[in-house]
Design an enzyme around this catalytic site. Structure first.
Site, PDB file in Angstrom:
ATOM      1  N   ASP A 401       0.868  -1.175   0.000  1.00  0.00           N
ATOM      2  CA  ASP A 401       0.000   0.000   0.000  1.00  0.00           C
ATOM      3  C   ASP A 401       0.907   1.227   0.000  1.00  0.00           C
ATOM      4  O   ASP A 401       1.535   1.536   1.012  1.00  0.00           O
ATOM      5  CB  ASP A 401      -0.902  -0.032   1.237  1.00  0.00           C
ATOM      6  CG  ASP A 401      -1.899   1.130   1.282  1.00  0.00           C
ATOM      7  OD1 ASP A 401      -1.728   2.096   0.514  1.00  0.00           O
ATOM      8  OD2 ASP A 401      -2.842   1.063   2.104  1.00  0.00           O
ATOM      9  N   HIS A 402       0.949   1.925  -1.134  1.00  0.00           N
ATOM     10  CA  HIS A 402       1.910   3.022  -1.284  1.00  0.00           C
ATOM     11  C   HIS A 402       1.554   4.232  -0.419  1.00  0.00           C
ATOM     12  O   HIS A 402       2.376   5.142  -0.255  1.00  0.00           O
ATOM     13  CB  HIS A 402       1.985   3.449  -2.754  1.00  0.00           C
ATOM     14  CG  HIS A 402       3.364   3.835  -3.194  1.00  0.00           C
ATOM     15  ND1 HIS A 402       4.364   4.194  -2.313  1.00  0.00           N
ATOM     16  CD2 HIS A 402       3.931   3.920  -4.428  1.00  0.00           C
ATOM     17  CE1 HIS A 402       5.463   4.483  -2.971  1.00  0.00           C
ATOM     18  NE2 HIS A 402       5.241   4.330  -4.266  1.00  0.00           N
TER      19      HIS A 402
END
Length: 429
Positions: A401-402
């Site tokens: 999850d950036h």
């Protein structure tokens, strides 16, 4: 007063469930702790225990009814000092109005509007419908007699009322029109075809289970909300396979047989502890930074996919992890996992190598911030000590999850994971 037995919330995320099977019938005596029903949640089929003593006086929701909201009364229990005879439903409002009573004029009642609850009340007695469907129909002014039930035995359930719900707005605009004029509108809307055309291709309509609905909702949410970044490394497995063979030889007398996946679970847990910036969950304006690595392991079952959890995997021996995974996988296939056994986790691992898949990317399991996708180990040309050789190699891809994990931190985790697998003595140290 009878005791109301309500649909329980068997997990923190449960909003509705399917009453799969009654284990008691009307007239049966129950005590605290007795099993009275099986309820299908979004993850498993669980047994529901009684907490009160008494006699089942009335079953309000038939077995097989789905979409039963948490808090809905599903049965009534008569106490020791009460009449245990089945409770009779109260007379409908129309019947009460027709009975003679002082100071009440009933000769010429005003005409009922299209959305008046009188129509729904009358329909209650003429059609088979779940209590929830009846209540929703009354609230929305939908005539149950005009609906076709899709539940067991043609019973009208919540989904049938929801399908006709779009007709409510039409009826509301024509609230002064006769009921007969609004009925065709509701019927037409209820019978509207599915949004996806079948193009005349032979097919059957398969009803989604609660688990499949949850999978669809959560993974859609994950892909829409969490910007995924994917990082792949190739990992040599020869040393790990050699160590696994030696460990299994020593564990044979204890009835333990380690799998490659057991060792990869331990490797991911240790990597998360060494790279804590990846052991997190994104929470809007904050992040949860975990100090323990709980690994959710993807297990395929006939009804979908579930992720039982190995708690604190970094501090457990490989034999303990192997034993726990075997037990959890068996419970998952039987639909007997308890909520604490599949809810939570700080990261996930999904291994499709045993099916010959060389490389794939996995969708993050929210609210976690990463998942490791494991491909098949295969013989490949590989450079070993500056010379071309044949080695057993697998591809592993991390989905991150950036919002919570930068690319450099994700790359560091993949590097540490690769090192732990290629130098596996660190897994038993």
């Amino acid at each position: 007063m009878p005791i109301e037995l309500k649909m329980p919330a068997l997990s923190p995320t449960m909003e509705e469930g399917t009453l799969a099977r009654w284990l008691v019938k009307e007239g049966d005596s129950v005590s605290s702790g007795d099993l009275i029903a099986e309820i299908e949640t979004d993850k498993a089929t669980m047994e529901f225990e009684a907490v009160d003593e008494g006699v089942i006086s009335k079953i309000m929701v038939a077995e097989g009814t789905d979409g039963v909201k948490v808090g809905t009364v599903i049965a009534l229990i008569a106490g020791e000092d009460e009449d245990a005879a089945p409770v009779k439903p109260a007379a409908a409002p129309v019947a009460k109005a027709a009975a003679p009573a002082p100071k009440v004029e009933v000769a010429t009642p005003p005409p009922a509007p299209a959305s008046a609850p009188v129509s729904a009340s009358s329909a209650d007695e003429r059609v088979k419908a779940s209590p929830l469907a009846k209540r929703l129909a009354a609230e929305r002014g939908i005539d149950l007699a005009k609906l076709t039930g899709t539940g067991p035995g043609g019973r009208i359930v919540k989904e049938d009322v929801d399908a006709a719900g779009t007709g409510t707005a039409v009826q509301a605009k024509a609230s002064q029109a006769p009921v007969a004029a609004a009925a065709p509108v509701a019927t037409a809307l209820a019978a509207a075809p599915a949004a996806i055309p079948d193009f005349g291709i032979p097919h059957e309509v398969v009803k989604l289970s609660n688990m499949r609905k949850t999978i669809a909702r959560r993974l859609t949410q994950s892909m829409q909300e969490a910007p995924h970044i994917y990082l792949t490394v190739d990992i040599r497995l020869d040393a790990l396979l050699k160590l696994r063979g030696e460990l299994n030889a020593s564990l044979e007398s204890r009835g333990v047989k380690l799998s490659v996946n057991d060792m990869l679970i331990k490797a991911l847990a240790l990597a998360l502890i060494q790279v804590p910036k990846c052991n997190v969950s994104f929470a809007g304006d904050t992040m949860l930074q975990y100090s323990r690595a709980d690994i959710s392991v993807a297990v395929s079952i006939p009804t979908g996919l579930i992720t039982p959890i190995v708690v604190d995997a970094a501090n457990k021996s490989l034999s303990t992890i192997s034993t726990e995974i075997s037990a959890l996988a068996a419970k998952a296939k039987d639909g007997k996992l308890q909520p604490h056994e599949y809810q939570g986790g700080t990261a996930s691992i999904s291994n499709m190598g045993m099916m010959g898949i060389k490389h794939f990317t996995a969708v993050i399991n929210p609210p976690q911030a990463m998942i490791m996708a494991i491909g098949a180990g295969e013989k490949r040309p590989y450079v070993v000590d500056d010379a071309l050789a044949i080695a057993t190699v697998m591809s592993a891809t991390g989905s991150f999850d950036h919002r919570a994990i930068d690319g450099a931190d994700g790359a560091e985790l993949m590097k540490v994971f690769k090192e732990l697998v290629e130098k596996p003595l660190g897994l038993v140290a």
